[in-house]
Design an enzyme around this catalytic site. Sequence first.
Site, PDB file in Angstrom:
ATOM      1  N   HIS A 256       0.827  -1.208   0.000  1.00  0.00           N
ATOM      2  CA  HIS A 256       0.000   0.000   0.000  1.00  0.00           C
ATOM      3  C   HIS A 256       0.861   1.258   0.000  1.00  0.00           C
ATOM      4  O   HIS A 256       2.043   1.221   0.355  1.00  0.00           O
ATOM      5  CB  HIS A 256      -0.914   0.022   1.229  1.00  0.00           C
TER       6      HIS A 256
ATOM      7  N   ASP B 111       0.461   5.194   1.790  1.00  0.00           N
ATOM      8  CA  ASP B 111      -0.270   5.707   2.943  1.00  0.00           C
ATOM      9  C   ASP B 111      -1.493   6.503   2.491  1.00  0.00           C
ATOM     10  O   ASP B 111      -1.388   7.388   1.627  1.00  0.00           O
ATOM     11  CB  ASP B 111       0.643   6.588   3.801  1.00  0.00           C
TER      12      ASP B 111
ATOM     13  N   HIS C  31       4.597   0.204  -0.025  1.00  0.00           N
ATOM     14  CA  HIS C  31       5.432  -0.510   0.938  1.00  0.00           C
ATOM     15  C   HIS C  31       4.633  -1.619   1.608  1.00  0.00           C
ATOM     16  O   HIS C  31       3.399  -1.625   1.594  1.00  0.00           O
ATOM     17  CB  HIS C  31       6.042   0.432   1.972  1.00  0.00           C
TER      18      HIS C  31
ATOM     19  N   ARG D 121       5.360   8.072  13.047  1.00  0.00           N
ATOM     20  CA  ARG D 121       5.400   8.613  11.693  1.00  0.00           C
ATOM     21  C   ARG D 121       4.778   9.999  11.621  1.00  0.00           C
ATOM     22  O   ARG D 121       3.850  10.329  12.363  1.00  0.00           O
ATOM     23  CB  ARG D 121       4.701   7.692  10.694  1.00  0.00           C
TER      24      ARG D 121
END
Length: 321
Positions: free
Chosen positions: A126, A128, A277, A294
Amino acid sequence: MTTDRDGTGGGTALEVRPAAGHIGAEITGVDLAGDLDGTVIAGIRAAVLRWKVVFFRGQRLDHAAHVALARRFGEPVVLPRRGKASPPDFPEVETTADRLELGGRFGMEHDEWLRRRRHTLLRGWHCDHGARVDPPAATILRAETVPPYGGDTTWANLAAAYAGLSAPVREFADGLRAEHRLGVGYQPRPGDDAYLRHLLDHQTASEHPLVRVHPETGERVLFVNGYYVEQISGLSRPESAAVLEMLLEQATRPEYTVRFRWEPGSVAFWDNRATIHLAPGDTAHLGRPRIMHRVMLAGEVPVGVDGRPSRPLTGTAPGRW
């Protein structure tokens, strides 16, 4: 690649060392918590655009320094909802340990929740927030606590994947668009499923070009992933499924990927417009914590080869989180 100094006054050269043939580089000679000068910022930005994901080791970022670093490259996203593990005083920071809470919140163990979301080999890949009409431009992820082994993350270069297609397939893909939807492929539990109700109540979907033109490099990017893509517009379900499987297999071919072994203090900075990723699924049985933080940078509405932008379908609008 080097710069004159690292911006911290130490005179150490910034060095970019490629980690794989098509994607990934490790950057040394820079303290991300320091007062980085414009030359170093430009060098990091150029490395991210060239190598799609860059890695730093031995960094000493706290939440404030993490956010300050992100601001040197764009506007950090402020998420309206985060889990209890995320720091309350830093709304730009999301702690990925929150993900472990999700299964429990919806009446199933985390392992079952993960199996229902990733029931095929390609489903976990996917970018983000890919169901948004304006997915984040980039993500900066730092490791606080990681297991002694396992927990690696893998990224794939979607520009290299597009370039590696045959000319007729590239031309075919250039004209297609696809629906990206939150919760695609989730396999519901028999009977009542609280997580399915949650997905329906918070549905997000957009129609994106299947080939996106990168706003900074001009590269054509194969804009596919296994987690959000629902259907190629204008194709039948069987046609769409076959084409998507072929394109996802192309995107995740080993030669277009890089795998990173995390350590405490490691930082990964990736271009969310040109990569997908795969988060690790090999640590649940280890019983060891994996705590990551993150910060995402606000992104643009994707534009296709024909110049047409993505369009929102439900639950999303540019700049509104």
